[in-house]
Structure formats: C-alpha cells, structure tokens
Design an enzyme around this catalytic site. Structure first.
Site, PDB file in Angstrom:
ATOM      1  N   ASP A  61      14.355   6.858 -17.348  1.00 17.38           N
ATOM      2  CA  ASP A  61      14.874   6.124 -18.459  1.00 17.38           C
ATOM      3  C   ASP A  61      14.641   7.410 -19.584  1.00 17.38           C
ATOM      4  O   ASP A  61      13.123   7.498 -19.905  1.00 17.38           O
ATOM      5  CB  ASP A  61      15.466   4.533 -18.908  1.00 17.38           C
ATOM      6  CG  ASP A  61      16.266   4.137 -20.353  1.00 17.38           C
ATOM      7  OD1 ASP A  61      17.024   5.213 -20.236  1.00 17.38           O
ATOM      8  OD2 ASP A  61      15.711   3.547 -21.132  1.00 17.38           O
ATOM      9  N   CYS A 108      -9.664 -11.742  12.523  1.00 18.78           N
ATOM     10  CA  CYS A 108      -9.812 -10.773  13.097  1.00 18.78           C
ATOM     11  C   CYS A 108      -8.428 -10.535  12.983  1.00 18.78           C
ATOM     12  O   CYS A 108      -7.368 -11.488  13.071  1.00 18.78           O
ATOM     13  CB  CYS A 108     -10.141 -10.841  14.888  1.00 18.78           C
ATOM     14  SG  CYS A 108      -8.610  -9.943  15.923  1.00 18.78           S
ATOM     15  N   CYS A 135      -6.279 -11.287  15.963  1.00 17.91           N
ATOM     16  CA  CYS A 135      -6.326 -13.039  16.261  1.00 17.91           C
ATOM     17  C   CYS A 135      -5.046 -13.893  15.775  1.00 17.91           C
ATOM     18  O   CYS A 135      -4.021 -14.673  16.107  1.00 17.91           O
ATOM     19  CB  CYS A 135      -7.593 -12.712  16.163  1.00 17.91           C
ATOM     20  SG  CYS A 135      -8.484 -12.896  17.260  1.00 17.91           S
TER      21      CYS A 135
END
Length: 697
Positions: free
Chosen positions: A386, A11, A14
C-alpha cells in the site's frame, strides 16, 4: 480450557502420542500436548488423575506451582545417572579383562539399568500394548543384545541413548528458555493510586480508568495515556526499537515499555489482558505450536517410518540365514537396524528452528503469528505495498514552494491556515513556521465548495485553495507553466492569491519514508523478485513514489475491491505478500499468501495480518525475510542430515558392518547436529546477541 506446565517432555514424537492417548478420554477430544512450549491444554471437565496417569507412563508430569525449577533438577539427575553409568561401564571393561565372567556382566547390567531404566520400563509397557515407538525399539534391541551375550555393546547403546535424550532435552529447553526470556517483558505489578494512596496490585487486577504511578526504571503496567509528568520511554518490548521515545501529558503509552527517568502518572485505557503487549505475547506463545506443512509431513512420515524399519529389521534377521548366513550375526545386524528406526532427530529437525526463528524476529520487533507464516515468509517472491502510511508517512508535506511575492505569500497563507485542523493546512503551517513571519488574525473566513477558503487579512480579501480558486485574470504564462509542472510531478496544488495576483504556490505530497528506498533495495538482495505498489491515488502521484523508491511496478486509482483483484492476479504468478496498515487494506491482506501489517501495537494490525511490523515502518522487513529463509534452509539441511546418516547406517548392513553403537551414534549424531544448527538462528550476526536487554520482544 485449563492450561498446565509439563516437565519431562523432551520428545516431540512422544508428545504427539501422549496427545492421542489423552484425546481418547471423556472430554479429552480437544486436548493438546504442546511440545514446543511444554504445556498441556485440556478441558476443565476432564478427569485430571487419568491424564496424569497417561503422562506418567511416558515419564512426563504436570508441574505444581512450587516445582517450577524441577526441569533443571530432572536434567541434573539424568546427567548424574549417565555419569555413574559411564564409570560402571569402564569398570566393567577392566573387570572383563582381569576377572572374566559374571562380575563384569553385573556391572554392565547395572550401568545399562542406571542410564536406560526409564526407557526400558516404558518400552515393556508399549510391548504389551503393541505400541511401537523409540522406547519399544530400544527395549527390544537391549533385550536382544543381552540375549546373545553382547553385554558391552548393549550397555554402550543404553548409555549413548541416555546421552542422546539428555542433549535433545537440553536443546529443546534452550529454545524454550529463549522464548520464556521473551515473555519476561510482561510487567507483574502496578502502583495504583487509590484515594491519593499508593497501593501495589498485580497487573491482572488493573481496570480501565485506574490511575497508576510509574517511577524511573519501572515497566508501564498496561496501555494508557499520560496525565501528568514527562519522560523518555523505552518501547523496545513492543516495537523492537531501543531508541527512547519522549512522552508527555496526553500521549499514549504501551504496557511493557520502560520509563527511563522521572515519574509518570498514567490513566489505564485497557485492562492488561486487552493490552497490546498481552496480545503480542499470547500470539507469540500460540505461534510456537502452529505446525508448518513441513512439520506435518515429517510427523506423518515418522508414523510410517518406524513400522517400516521394524519390517526391514525382521527381514535382515530372517532372510540372510535362509541363504546360508550366520543366524547370530544377522540377528545382531537386525537389532542395529531397529535402533536406526528412531525418528527423534527427524522430528526435532523442525521445531527448534521454528521457535528460534519466531523468537529472533519477535526480539527484532516483528510479530510472526505462526511457524506456517514464517515458512511462507521465506518463500515470498513478490511483495505488494500500500502507498499511504507504508511507503509514505501518510502525512501531507510541502515538497515544493514557488513564491512570487514571498513575504506576503507566507503571511497570508499562515494567517488563514493557523486555526484550521485540515491535514493540508497543517502541512502549510509547518512550512510557514520555517520562515519566522508574524501572522495576523483573519476576518470573515468562508469556505468555497470545490475550491478552498477565502478570508480578509489586514482588510484585504485573499483566496487559498486549489487551481479553481485562482481568479482567471491572475494566471499568466509563467504561472501556468509552474502550475502544470507541479501537477505533472504529482503534487497536490495549494495556491494563495488576491483578486489580481497569484502570491505563490505550494506543491504538497505525502512524504516518502526516508528508509523506503533502502528497504526496497535490501528486499531485492534478500531474494524478492518483484515489488508492486497498489494505491487509490492518481497515476502521476503513484509513478512519482514508485520511481523514488525503486519499485518494479505500480497500479493507481484502485478501490479496495480492485486491490483484491490485483493481489489475486499476483498470487497466480508467484508467492505474494501484501504490506499495508492493517485497517483499510484488510481485504487485500487477507487474500494475499501472506498479510504483513504496519502496526506499532494497534489492535487492528495485530488482529488482521499474519505478520506485524511493530515499529510501524519497513526497515526490519528485509532481515525478517532473511531469518525466514535461513530457518527454511536449516530445516531442509536438518532433514537431509537426519535421513542421510540413517541411510548410511542402513547401507552398512549390506556388507554386514552395522553395529549397535554405530546405529545409536548415527541417531545421536544427527540429533546433536540438527539441534546445534537450529540454535544458531538465535545468534545475531550483526554484532549483538538476541538476548540484549535493549532489544525488542
């Protein structure tokens, strides 16, 4: 800092709460609980037994060395308990009809206890601490349901919540396993030659200048140089390109690449921890844990969402009865509202998608250094490039030849340039070699500043250089027109002449990468609105390249600080990425919203940019943007689904239709849906699974 692997961490909310608890300990202020990779990072001075006690309070623990497969065992145990609970639940339903009373109640309680005991114990602890999370909400709901005699629905809630936890953990584990497969590219051992004897050592013990033997099918243990042998090498682990690259003595090799055939003797140039692969893998692991703005918002929202739901639940329980509503019925509705307060689906809506996107790109040879950069990549509208080494190969190439005295022209040019290491000389020699002309050793080679060189070939003086090297009397109308044409087309001019004649002209340019035009078109299709080139070259050369590849704009004659100014102008208009080689473009890469470096494993590229194209060319950039856009759209969809299903469940309280099992199904359904949708990112729609062994990282 010490790093530990965790188990039982399923979780995200959690994990955040555990991190906050551990940070309150002495020396715990820098502690991190990394949910995505299931790891704990703490100071070596922290009291580990106190950390383990905090983890145990939430059902998590540190994995010991001998327990690496414990996660699978935990999952199987949970599945067994849920299965047993389901059997007891159906048995209770049968008993309820055949033999009403306490036998059915005992079976219901037993079924609820088997699938929800860990949640119940954690919830009780949280109640005493006045800590309100999903475990607390589920515990209150379960006690309340049993308190009003809703044994059947209370038990069903416990079983469905157990299934929800299992599926949530399974989805997260799937994403983690995908990342672990990615990290398996790291070699484990090396055959080191010590005093002529072969000795197998862990790669961690390799030192610079060690000589290693790499046999057919083995991984090269670290970055090095081939000193003996020749073979083709699969560099997919670094670049994502599965086509083998031929290697011979004197050529560099990357750690983690695979020797296809033969035996290579390699001198190690970097210890493994400093190798390209080690840096890449370390950055990929770190990338899992960087929080995107969306994730940060969700975490903040979830913090206030659960308390708000508790207030709403209390209101549902207390207010309607004051106006004549049935207390028992509205108390039941309030319990259902509590379950709707579970934020799991909302919190997991982003991490699995982010891990899947980072993993998918890494396997494709694109190193994204964090979820925040993946999110930004999907929002890019302008890309500045570039020129040299990005849109072009960065190597001079003869694109046009005008020969007035062909045989003499190529013979003189080749004879003078054969021993030169100048880039233009190399370009000339490549062209001369196409014509199979015998060359001579020149005499008295002299460099003329600002012009070129002169030398005697077969006893006659010749000049090779720019326009200034040509004798004034040697240029007639036709030659003048040809010189002007080459200059106007943006070519660098190399002329070969004697005292009275121009033998021929080379038009030299930086060779455009063959994939550049297609890539630019694919970028437009991927949603990029503007492509710009920033270069220090003069305007005619810049225009030639910009037109050839299909850019919307270009800026020439720019110094590094002027490139930074242009990037600042562009980012004020729209979200802008800068693509460069990671060295001389570093200031512009840093200023842009997103810096993308052309890499092929170079340290500077890996360290400079937010994203590194490990193949050293642009072909994978459009797919990276598409993956990033897909991740962003899936996260938005997941959030909408998670909140939408909860909103529908809450609206059912108005007519009094919300039940406990509908409440848990709304959260369970959302969790399953967002997990499955997120995992689709790992699927390669182009015809191959991302788990292909021939793929990249």
């Amino acid at each position: 800092m010490a790093e530990y692997r965790l188990q039982g961490l399923s979780c995200a909310n959690c994990a955040r709460e555990l991190e906050e608890e551990i940070q309150k300990l002495n020396h715990g202020e820098d502690a991190k609980v990394l949910f995505n990779s299931s790891k704990l990072v703490v100071s070596e001075e922290i009291e580990l037994n106190k950390v383990e006690k905090i983890l145990a309070g939430d059902g998590a623990s540190i994995v010991k060395e001998e327990e690496h497969d414990h996660d699978q065992g935990t999952g199987r145990k949970l599945l067994f308990l849920i299965g047993t609970s389901a059997i007891l639940y159906f048995a209770a339903m049968i008993f309820e009809k055949a033999l009403p009373g306490w036998p059915a109640v005992v079976l219901y309680v037993a079924a609820a206890a088997l699938s929800g005991y860990s949640t119940f114990l954690k919830g009780l602890k949280n109640l005493f601490k006045f800590k309100f999370n999903i475990d607390t909400l589920m515990t209150i709901a379960l006690i309340g349901a049993f308190g009003i005699g809703e044994w059947k629905e209370g038990t069903l809630v416990a079983i469905l919540f157990g299934i929800n936890e299992y599926l949530e953990g399974l989805g997260m584990e799937k994403a983690r396993k995908s990342m672990e497969t990615l990290l398996d590219a790291a070699p484990k051992e090396a055959i080191v030659l010590i005093g002529g004897q072969e000795k197998v050592l862990p790669v961690a013990e390799l030192k610079t200048d060690d000589i290693v033997l790499v046999k057919s099918g083995q991984k090269i243990p670290s970055d090095g140089v081939v000193i003996d042998g020749s073979s083709s090498v699969n560099e997919a682990a670094i670049t994502g390109e599965s086509m083998p690259v031929d290697k011979a003595a004197g050529e560099p090799v990357f750690g983690g690449s695979i020797n296809n055939e033969g035996v290579l003797k390699v001198r190690i140039t970097k210890s493994y921890e400093d190798s390209s692969l080690a840096k890449i893998l370390h950055l990929v692991e770190e990338a899992q844990e960087t929080k995107t703005p969306t994730e940060q918002f969700i975490n903040k929202f979830a913090k206030y969402y659960t308390p708000l739901i508790m207030v709403v639940a209390a209101g549902v329980m207390a207010v309607p009865p004051l106006f004549g509503g049935d207390w028992g019925s509205w108390f039941y509705q309030g319990l259902a509202v509590l379950i709707v307060g579970c934020p799991c689906a909302l919190i997991i809506s982003s991490p699995i998608a982010i891990i899947s996107g980072i993993t998918r790109n890494a396997r494709n040879g694109i190193l994204v250094k964090g979820g925040v950069f993946l999110e930004q990549l999907g929002q890019i509208e302008t890309i500045a490039f570039d020129k040299t080494g990005t849109l072009t190969k960065g190597e001079p190439h003869v694109e046009k030849v005008i020969a007035y005295h062909e045989e003499e022209f190529f013979k003189v040019a080749g004879s003078i340039e054969r021993s030169s290491s100048h880039p233009l000389a190399k370009a000339v020699m490549k062209e001369v070699e196409k014509h199979d002309i015998s060359l001579e050793e020149p005499d008295n080679i002299t460099t003329i500043a600002g012009q070129g060189v002169e030398a005697f070939v077969s006893g006659k003086l010749y000049r090779l250089g720019n326009e200034a090297s040509i004798p004034s009397g040697a240029v007639n109308g036709e030659i003048r027109a040809d010189i002007d044409q080459l200059k106007n087309a943006g070519y660098t001019l190399v002329a070969v002449s004697d005292d009275s004649r121009v033998l021929g002209l080379f038009g030299i340019a930086d060779e455009i990468r063959p994939e550049s035009r297609d890539v630019i078109q694919q970028l437009y299709q991927a949603g990029v609105q503007k492509t710009v080139m920033l270069t220090g070259d003069h305007e005619k050369t810049a225009k030639k390249v910009a037109d050839a590849v299909g850019l919307t704009d270009f800026y020439a004659n720019l110094l590094p600080d002027q490139k930074v100014e242009k990037i600042n102008d562009l980012i004020h208009e729209r979200k802008t990425a800068m693509v460069g080689d990671g060295i001389n473009d570093a200031p512009a890469l840093a200023v842009a919203d997103l810096g993308i470096a052309m890499g092929k494993g170079t340290d500077s590229a890996i360290e400079t940019a937010d994203i590194v194209l490990m193949q050293d060319h642009l072909s994978k950039l459009p797919s990276a943007i598409k993956i990033a856009k897909r991740v962003n759209s899936i996260i938005k969809l997941n959030i909408s689904l998670a909140l939408g299903l909860k909103l529908i469940a809450l609206l059912l309280t108005i007519p009094g239709l919300l039940t406990l099992w509908i409440a848990i199904l709304s959260d369970m359904g959302a969790t399953i849906i967002v997990t499955l949708i997120s995992l689709t990112i790992l699927i390669d729609k182009t015809g191959g699974s991302v788990h292909s062994k021939s793929g990249g990282l």
